[in-house]
Each structure stands twice: as structure tokens, then as C-alpha cells.
Scaffold this motif. Sequence first.
Motif, PDB file in Angstrom:
ATOM      1  N   LEU A  73       7.896   7.741   2.488  1.00 30.76           N
ATOM      2  CA  LEU A  73       8.558   8.459   1.646  1.00 30.76           C
ATOM      3  C   LEU A  73      10.100   8.396   1.641  1.00 30.76           C
ATOM      4  O   LEU A  73      10.795   8.357   0.749  1.00 30.76           O
ATOM      5  N   VAL A  74      10.440   8.488   2.974  1.00 24.89           N
ATOM      6  CA  VAL A  74      11.701   8.366   3.289  1.00 24.89           C
ATOM      7  C   VAL A  74      12.305   7.118   2.801  1.00 24.89           C
ATOM      8  O   VAL A  74      13.506   7.187   2.076  1.00 24.89           O
ATOM      9  N   ARG A  75      11.882   5.879   3.105  1.00 22.88           N
ATOM     10  CA  ARG A  75      12.246   4.901   2.592  1.00 22.88           C
ATOM     11  C   ARG A  75      12.292   4.675   1.220  1.00 22.88           C
ATOM     12  O   ARG A  75      13.185   4.113   0.723  1.00 22.88           O
ATOM     13  N   GLY A  76      11.316   5.094   0.565  1.00 21.54           N
ATOM     14  CA  GLY A  76      11.054   4.919  -0.896  1.00 21.54           C
ATOM     15  C   GLY A  76      12.084   5.784  -1.405  1.00 21.54           C
ATOM     16  O   GLY A  76      12.617   5.309  -2.695  1.00 21.54           O
ATOM     17  N   LEU A  77      12.233   6.863  -1.107  1.00 24.11           N
ATOM     18  CA  LEU A  77      13.091   8.077  -2.126  1.00 24.11           C
ATOM     19  C   LEU A  77      14.741   7.858  -1.615  1.00 24.11           C
ATOM     20  O   LEU A  77      15.548   8.432  -2.136  1.00 24.11           O
ATOM     21  N   THR A  78      14.933   7.111  -0.510  1.00 21.28           N
ATOM     22  CA  THR A  78      16.365   6.769  -0.215  1.00 21.28           C
ATOM     23  C   THR A  78      16.614   5.369  -0.743  1.00 21.28           C
ATOM     24  O   THR A  78      17.765   4.905  -0.169  1.00 21.28           O
ATOM     25  N   PHE A  79      15.768   4.518  -1.155  1.00 18.53           N
ATOM     26  CA  PHE A  79      16.154   3.261  -1.643  1.00 18.53           C
ATOM     27  C   PHE A  79      16.458   2.636  -0.230  1.00 18.53           C
ATOM     28  O   PHE A  79      17.600   1.611  -0.675  1.00 18.53           O
ATOM     29  N   GLY A  80      15.884   2.707   0.913  1.00 16.11           N
ATOM     30  CA  GLY A  80      16.178   2.076   2.047  1.00 16.11           C
ATOM     31  C   GLY A  80      17.464   2.252   2.830  1.00 16.11           C
ATOM     32  O   GLY A  80      17.788   1.927   3.705  1.00 16.11           O
ATOM     33  N   ALA A  81      17.939   3.350   2.327  1.00 17.74           N
ATOM     34  CA  ALA A  81      19.329   3.672   2.735  1.00 17.74           C
ATOM     35  C   ALA A  81      19.008   4.431   4.186  1.00 17.74           C
ATOM     36  O   ALA A  81      19.984   4.503   4.975  1.00 17.74           O
ATOM     37  N   VAL A  82      17.913   5.044   4.338  1.00 17.76           N
ATOM     38  CA  VAL A  82      17.534   5.782   5.576  1.00 17.76           C
ATOM     39  C   VAL A  82      16.254   5.162   5.877  1.00 17.76           C
ATOM     40  O   VAL A  82      15.157   5.110   5.050  1.00 17.76           O
ATOM     41  N   LYS A  83      16.008   4.680   7.100  1.00 13.12           N
ATOM     42  CA  LYS A  83      14.748   4.135   7.509  1.00 13.12           C
ATOM     43  C   LYS A  83      14.161   4.938   8.869  1.00 13.12           C
ATOM     44  O   LYS A  83      15.000   5.183   9.492  1.00 13.12           O
TER      45      LYS A  83
ATOM     46  N   LEU B  56       3.299   5.870  -2.749  1.00 15.07           N
ATOM     47  CA  LEU B  56       4.399   7.004  -3.116  1.00 15.07           C
ATOM     48  C   LEU B  56       4.388   7.153  -4.529  1.00 15.07           C
ATOM     49  O   LEU B  56       4.774   7.995  -5.181  1.00 15.07           O
ATOM     50  N   ASN B  57       4.129   6.090  -5.249  1.00 17.39           N
ATOM     51  CA  ASN B  57       4.229   5.893  -6.685  1.00 17.39           C
ATOM     52  C   ASN B  57       3.297   6.694  -7.336  1.00 17.39           C
ATOM     53  O   ASN B  57       3.411   7.139  -8.152  1.00 17.39           O
ATOM     54  N   VAL B  58       2.026   6.571  -6.807  1.00 13.85           N
ATOM     55  CA  VAL B  58       1.023   7.385  -7.334  1.00 13.85           C
ATOM     56  C   VAL B  58       1.305   9.075  -7.391  1.00 13.85           C
ATOM     57  O   VAL B  58       1.054   9.608  -8.259  1.00 13.85           O
ATOM     58  N   ILE B  59       1.874   9.292  -6.215  1.00 12.62           N
ATOM     59  CA  ILE B  59       2.349  10.721  -6.050  1.00 12.62           C
ATOM     60  C   ILE B  59       3.352  11.209  -7.128  1.00 12.62           C
ATOM     61  O   ILE B  59       3.484  12.301  -7.714  1.00 12.62           O
ATOM     62  N   LEU B  60       4.607  10.472  -7.192  1.00 14.06           N
ATOM     63  CA  LEU B  60       5.701  10.397  -7.993  1.00 14.06           C
ATOM     64  C   LEU B  60       4.991  10.715  -9.555  1.00 14.06           C
ATOM     65  O   LEU B  60       5.455  11.714 -10.218  1.00 14.06           O
ATOM     66  N   ALA B  61       3.978   9.646  -9.803  1.00 14.27           N
ATOM     67  CA  ALA B  61       3.667   9.882 -11.101  1.00 14.27           C
ATOM     68  C   ALA B  61       2.917  10.810 -11.448  1.00 14.27           C
ATOM     69  O   ALA B  61       2.708  11.613 -12.659  1.00 14.27           O
ATOM     70  N   TRP B  62       1.811  11.247 -10.426  1.00 12.35           N
ATOM     71  CA  TRP B  62       1.138  12.441 -10.778  1.00 12.35           C
ATOM     72  C   TRP B  62       1.627  13.667 -10.663  1.00 12.35           C
ATOM     73  O   TRP B  62       1.353  14.530 -11.625  1.00 12.35           O
TER      74      TRP B  62
ATOM     75  N   LEU C  13      -3.188  12.334  -0.129  1.00 16.20           N
ATOM     76  CA  LEU C  13      -2.314  11.217  -0.224  1.00 16.20           C
ATOM     77  C   LEU C  13      -1.116  11.128   0.316  1.00 16.20           C
ATOM     78  O   LEU C  13      -0.612  10.278   1.013  1.00 16.20           O
ATOM     79  N   GLY C  14      -0.266  12.419   0.133  1.00 14.19           N
ATOM     80  CA  GLY C  14       0.849  12.568   0.540  1.00 14.19           C
ATOM     81  C   GLY C  14       1.087  12.435   2.057  1.00 14.19           C
ATOM     82  O   GLY C  14       1.934  12.124   2.573  1.00 14.19           O
ATOM     83  N   TRP C  15      -0.046  12.931   2.708  1.00 12.00           N
ATOM     84  CA  TRP C  15       0.196  13.159   4.168  1.00 12.00           C
ATOM     85  C   TRP C  15       0.079  11.839   4.839  1.00 12.00           C
ATOM     86  O   TRP C  15       0.539  11.509   5.930  1.00 12.00           O
ATOM     87  N   PHE C  16      -0.719  10.716   4.041  1.00 16.89           N
ATOM     88  CA  PHE C  16      -0.752   9.373   4.569  1.00 16.89           C
ATOM     89  C   PHE C  16       0.738   8.864   4.468  1.00 16.89           C
ATOM     90  O   PHE C  16       0.782   7.796   5.078  1.00 16.89           O
ATOM     91  N   SER C  17       1.570   9.207   3.453  1.00 15.32           N
ATOM     92  CA  SER C  17       2.577   8.540   3.168  1.00 15.32           C
ATOM     93  C   SER C  17       3.914   8.950   3.549  1.00 15.32           C
ATOM     94  O   SER C  17       4.786   8.405   3.219  1.00 15.32           O
ATOM     95  N   GLN C  18       3.913   9.910   4.365  1.00 10.55           N
ATOM     96  CA  GLN C  18       5.153  10.731   4.669  1.00 10.55           C
ATOM     97  C   GLN C  18       6.174   9.680   5.261  1.00 10.55           C
ATOM     98  O   GLN C  18       7.481   9.970   4.917  1.00 10.55           O
ATOM     99  N   LYS C  19       5.823   8.825   6.102  1.00  5.15           N
ATOM    100  CA  LYS C  19       6.902   7.885   6.613  1.00  5.15           C
ATOM    101  C   LYS C  19       7.522   7.023   5.512  1.00  5.15           C
ATOM    102  O   LYS C  19       8.777   6.708   5.502  1.00  5.15           O
TER     103      LYS C  19
ATOM    104  N   ALA D 236       0.685  -1.177  -0.011  1.00  8.00           N
ATOM    105  CA  ALA D 236      -0.019   0.158   0.069  1.00  8.00           C
ATOM    106  C   ALA D 236       0.841   1.182  -0.006  1.00  8.00           C
ATOM    107  O   ALA D 236       0.436   2.086  -0.856  1.00  8.00           O
ATOM    108  N   SER D 237       2.104   1.469   0.967  1.00 13.69           N
ATOM    109  CA  SER D 237       2.655   2.693   1.025  1.00 13.69           C
ATOM    110  C   SER D 237       3.531   2.629  -0.447  1.00 13.69           C
ATOM    111  O   SER D 237       3.738   3.678  -0.980  1.00 13.69           O
ATOM    112  N   THR D 238       3.999   1.493  -0.943  1.00 17.23           N
ATOM    113  CA  THR D 238       4.677   1.564  -2.280  1.00 17.23           C
ATOM    114  C   THR D 238       3.432   2.066  -3.264  1.00 17.23           C
ATOM    115  O   THR D 238       4.051   2.882  -4.258  1.00 17.23           O
TER     116      THR D 238
END
Lengths: 276, 334, 292
Positions: free
Chosen positions: A266-276, A203-209, A258-264, A198-200
Motif C-alpha cells: 500500500l505504502v509503495r503504491g500510494l506514494t509512487f515509490g517515494a516511500v518504501k 492494491l488496484n482491486v482495492i482502489l477500484a472496489w 484483501l487489504g490486510w494482505f496488501s498493507q506493505k 500480485a501486490s499491484t
Amino acid sequence: MARAVSTPRKIATTAVAWTIGLLIFFPIYWTILTSFKTEAQAIANPPLFWGFDFTLENYAVVQERSNYMRFLWNSVIIAGGSTLLGILVAVPAAWSMAFVPSRRTKDILLWMLSTKMLPAVGVLYPISLLFVQFGLLDTRIGLILVLMLINLPIIVWMLYTYFKEIPGEILEAARMDGAGLRQEILYVLTPMAIPGIASTVLLNVILAWNEAFWTLNLTAASAAPLTAFIASYSSPEGLFYAKLSAASTMAIAPILILGWFSQKQLVRGLTFGAVK
Amino acid sequence: MGRITLDKVRKAFGDVEVIPPLDLQIEDGEFVVFVGPSGCGKSTLLRMIAGLEDLSGGQIRIDGKDATNAPPARRGLAMVFQSYALYPHMSVRRNIAFPLRMAGLDKAEQDRRVAAAAEVLNLTDYLDRRPGQLSGGQRQRVAIGRAIVREPSAFLFDEPLSNLDAALRVGMRLEISELHNRLCTTMIYVTHDQVEAMTMADRIVVLRAGQIEQVGTPLELYRSPRNTFVAGFIGSPKMNLVSGEIASRHGAETIGIRPEHIAVSDSGGEWHGRVGVSEHLGSDTFFHVACEGIPDPVTVRVGGEVGVRHGDEVWLTPDPDQLHRFDKQGLRIT
Amino acid sequence: MATRHSRSAARLMMAPAVILLLGWMLVPLTMTVFFSFKQYLPMRGDSLERGLDWVGFENYARFIGSSSFWPSVQATLMIVGGVLVITVALGILLAILLDQPFWGQGVVRILVIAPFFVMPTVSALVWKNMFMDPVNGMFAHLWRFFGAQPVSWMSDASVQSIIIIVSWQWLPFATLILLTAIQSLDSEQLEAAEMDGAPVLSRFLHIVLPHLGRAITIVILIQTIFLLSIFAEIFVTTGGSFGTRTLTYLIFQRVVDSQNIGLGSAGGVYAIILANIIALFLMRIVGKNLDR
């Protein structure tokens, strides 16, 4: 951190933090506010924060003049379609990498990430050419494909990090219980990974939007999503502040929520798991 | 039926051979325990039987049929995992019914079998809970329930009790033994705990570095360990192993004597020493004696409570009939 | 978990993603490299059907040699550098602030993050018209209120304008990641330092900042990759004039406006090489993280 903090200090921090927060948010707030004013009030000096005539007229005008609904629909189809397609391709790939890792898994993951770094402008002409060849120019399906491809690395990565957290023994148990690969993924892995999936998706709907290179360059009239719709306000219509604001508010409202639901995530997705 | 034959089964990860060719025959209805220190390959062996790992060579036959390349689902085996591996998103009922659902049984039959299994395992009141709402022992029982509903030809247990606390572990041990007596189905049980092995097994397979050190009933292993490794591994507290001059007096490289086979006297005996730490368990007393000419302290077990204190001088005499002798290779001299 | 069955299944299931991305990467890339060695001006009648003239490295030389190349490099560096400095510096401060206990943390966090979700075309146009317009913009009102002459942002301070807009968009990203990193800092470490008598500033310099080091690097690398290719913000504001023509925008103009595909493709190859150099650093960090 559950540390004792003195009340005066907490009050001071609260004041500073809220001031900064509101300042950062101000342009969005101002846009939303202006969308309910008349054009004359929108450019009034000094700016009107209250006491203006609340009107919904701008929204009606925007819809009427440029058929907002069609752009909205395109955005929904393109963002939703590319994400859905991406998930369908990425779930099996992420399953493989998370549960049957090989020596090459890491290299493949990094390579996928590297495709994300390809500067879009470097391949603009070839992609347009291919789009013309295959009749994809200004079609939703064309954009769905492109946005799916540019976001696929992020989708795979996010799913991979979520899948990694699921113990392999549970999938093995399913195998022992007689589940085939399809059943294992459908009945055991997917339901367990629902929060991650769901989080994936979110985040991707946001990026694509919000994607604004390919959507601007590969569409004209029929498949243009909201990014292109707003770009058409660049001049001279942008000087009609109330209309611009109404159009902008409509373009960002769904994704802000949508974005407010996904803020957590966001970090994981945009840093490719490098920051959790 | 659950007769499992391992024929020159071998496993290598790359160049590292973790299990050299190994033969083992497990009879129908037997309770076999694989025991050994961690890293000895016992879990790998179990997973190879389950079909979760490939063989690098050899053959596995189940009831005489070659199952070497059969996927796990086709082997008719059920497995209970160390972490229980319950499906967290399903109720207990659906967890137990999952293998039946996969087998395509009709709903009524599923319900009947789940109810029966729940009855046996005292889970009837918990059927609609999620695994997250259960205690460790209850989760364990759900895992077992999921295994028994399929009526498999053999059960595989991978260290199933290691996540439970000591008190529960004893209880579950009895429950599993009871289950075996009732079902009479083949069970293969992996553990690093020799107490579990001794108390539950019909036959124990002691493994070290992928190799079988000895196969036998618990008492065979206790009475006549084939080598110093088995001698030291089976039995609690551990057998005292003594080498050097004292051993050569008995015509061996190493001699072994279990703590319970040593007589204690305050006036005279074979070995003279001083008492170190003593552990009072009520029913027994263990004490550790530093003896002249023996580098490690000798552990002695005496029934009941004895009045020996730290620092006391004692004489120890091993029972000559219970003395184990081992040669240079550590093998038993008979 | 590894049997021949599952391994071959894994390969099969990975295939669609790998093949798609491989195609997405290789096909256009090959075409770009191919065009970069050709003279290709569709407006002057060049076409693929009639065959294109091989010009060797001429496009590469001309792209660098053109009078607009160095200014575009300069614009790119100024914009990317400016945004990085602003977002990282403010991001650290904001992250520390948001990590303090105060009333309404959740709401403020949402307010701060919001700009990230605004699509680039919207934020660029809202800033350009409603804030930076020299007559009716909010800033003009503000300037006049203080008796100053309003600034024509888009023409007189064009690069700064773009930096402000883009920084506003990316500050939430930097803040959010740095905040996450700060929150993962073991509070006992800070308490121990406090017990040892370390004052606030040295606690920040010796414990918080080193702890943030990796997160800051990641923010810088990821933002650089995205910032190098900002497009819409320039497209709808200055259209590349007034010194805001970045490398990305220059390539875009060569391809789309002047329809010089060969030249644009050579520029594209430069951009790809540049992005890859930065990506290489990013991959190192991400890759190291994978091993843990």
C-alpha cells in the motif's frame, strides 16, 4: 530495532496501543456486530455489546430486497476487469521504462502520474457525454475502462518500481539464450515479478472496489457496483441500522481481507515509490 | 566454427566516443582475453560482440557472415555473466535447458544434453535445486552449463570470476581452461585481473580507453610490452618504471625492469638504496627499496627466503638483457 | 541493454499506455475548456447540434462572482485543512507508538489500517447514522449518559462531521506511511544521540522529525490531491447543505443539478488548475526520488 525495553514500559505501551487500535477499529466492529441484531436491538439505549439475539435475518432481507448479489457481481467484474486490463497494458510499458530507459523515461513517468491528479469533477460532463455517445452509460465495460484509466498510472508506477529491482543481466541472459521479446517477458520477467505483480493487482482491486465518484455518476441500475448500492441507503433506509450494517458488512468484508494482505504494498503504491 | 572479425568497430554514447574504430581478428578455437583497467571499454566491446549493444560504426563478422545487426539470439554465441544471471524461479535443470527450450528442441534431446552438461560440470546431484540454494561456485557452473548445452560457436565471459572468493577463483580458472581444452571452442573472456589473463589466454588484448594497446600471447606481452602502459599492467608484481637521469644513461626516456630481473648485493652494484617493507611469501620475497635518484621505491623479487631486513643498505643491479627502454611517447625502443 | 532493437520494441510496448492516458487526459480536458467558453444550458434547449454561443470569460467571472463560490472555497479549505492537521498530527503520534515494542504489534497495526479499506459510501453512512444520529447514534447515547444534550451533527456541526469521517478514513494512510518512514530511520543514529545524552524530546525534535520531513510532505501532498476531490462522503451525508458544499461539490451541482454545463466547466478548469499547482510540488519530490 532490537533494543532492550523494560517490561513495565512494554505493558504500558501495549495497553495504550491496543486501546487506540480498538478505538479506531470500533466503527467497523460495531457495524459488523449490529448486522447480527434485530432492528429494535440495534437502536437500543444503552447500546448492546452482548446478550442480543443473534440473527442472520438482515442479510437475507438485504439480499432479497435489493438483490445484493447483482451489485457484488458488478463490483467483482468492474474491479477485477479494470485491474486485469490495466496490468495487460502496464506490463509492457513498465518493462520498457525499467529496462530500456531513455532520457524521456522520467518525464513520461511523471506525466502519467500527473494524469492521476486530474480532478474527476472537472471532466464529469465530457465523460458522461462521451459515455452517452458510445452507449457506455451504466455498462460494466464503460466503468472498467474508466477505472482502468484512472488507476493505470499507479499500476505502471508500481510495476516499474518492482521491475527496477530485477537485474537487467538476467533478461540479457534470456536474450543470449535465444528468447525473443515475448518469451523474455513471458518466461523470465513475469515469473520473477510475480510477487510484485500480485501486490499491484491487490492494491488496484482495492482502489477500484472503493472508487466512489465515477461509479456513482456513471451507473444507474444495471451496472451499479456496491458503492452505489450502499449509497442507496443514504435515506431513509439508513435508519434501519441492522439492515444498513448487514449491507455495509457485505460490501467491505471482501476488501478488508484483501487489504490486510496488501498493507506493505500500500505504502509503495500510494506514494509512487517515494516511500518504501 | 567460431571465427570473429571486428572491422573498424566503433561505439559512441552521444558525443562521447568510448571505443574508437577498432580492428581485431579472433581465430576459431582461440582463447582470447580482453584485459584492462575498469572503464576501458572491454565489457562494452564484449557486449557489442554479443549483440547486447549496438555498434556506432563498423562491422562484426562471425565466420565471415555479417552479424552487425543480428539480434543476440541469432549469433550463435553463449555468454556467462558476472552476476551469473541465472533464472531464480527455475530449477538448475530448467536453467540449463532454457536455451534448448527456446531453440525448440524436443524434450528427450533437452534431457540428454542437460544430463551430459551436468555430468561434465559435476552438477548432476543439484539439478532439481533452485539457484538460490547453490554456492557461488556451483552457480558459476550452472551458468557455464547453460552456455555449453547450446554448443555455441563461441563463448563470451564477462568477468565471470569476480564474485567468487580467492580460493574458488583459482579452481574455476582451471576448470574454464580445462573446458576450453576439451571443447576447443572460441572463448572471449573479459577481466580486469591480469593474472587471469596471463594464466588462461592464448592471446591477450590489452585495452585502454577503448583502444587496443597491444595484442599478443602472454609471453610476448611479458617479454616485449609495446609501451609503458602494457609494461606496467602485465606482470605481478608490477614492472619498475624509472625515468629521469638514470633512464637517459640507457638512452631512453623511461626504462623498465621487472622485479625478478634485479640482482641484489650487500657490497656493490648499480643502484644504492635502503630496504623498506618486505613481503615474505615463502616461495618468493618481494622487497621495496628506496634508491638514490629514483623517486618511487623499486620492487625486487628474490626466490626463496632471504635475510634482508627493514633499513638494511643494499645495492641493486638490473639485468641489462632484460631492460626495457621506452621513448618520449612511452613506446618501446627496439 | 540498449540496442536499436530493444529501443524500438520499448517504444512500441509503451505506446498503448501512453496513447490511452493521452486520450484520457486530452479529450475530456479539451471538451471542458471548450464548454467553459460557451453558454450551455441543456434544460433551456441549448445543444451541441444547434451550436453554442461563445461567451468568452463570462462563465469564469460568474463562477467566481456567484454567492456560493467563496463559501465553497471556505468549506474546501476547512475540510482539507482540518483533515490534514488531524491526520498528520495523530499519524505521527500513532506511528511512533506503533514503532515501540509491544505485544500484538501485528494485530494492532491491522486494526489501525482497517478504515482505509472501507469504501467511502459505507464509512460515511455508518458514521452518519450509527454514530452521529441525534436520536439513536452512539454519540447521542454517550452525550446523554454524561447528561449532555445530544448534538445534531449533520446540521449543527456539519463541517466538523465531515472532517471526522474523512479523518478516520485517511488516518491509516498517514500512519502507515509515517510508520514506514520511521522504521527506515537508522536506529544507530538514535542510539548515538542517546549516548550523547540527548533527552527524549530533543531526540524527537532533532532526529525523528527531520527524518520524517519528506514523508510528511508526501502525505500532505497526496492527501491534498485526494481530499480536494472527496465526493461520496458529502454526497451521502449532507448532500452539500449546511455549509459543506466544497468546490468539487459545487461544480458537481452546477453540472448535474442545475445543468449549467458552461458554468460547471469553468469551475472545472479552476479545479484542474488548483490540482495542478499542488501536483507540481508533489512531482518535484517524486521526481527527485527517481534520480536516486
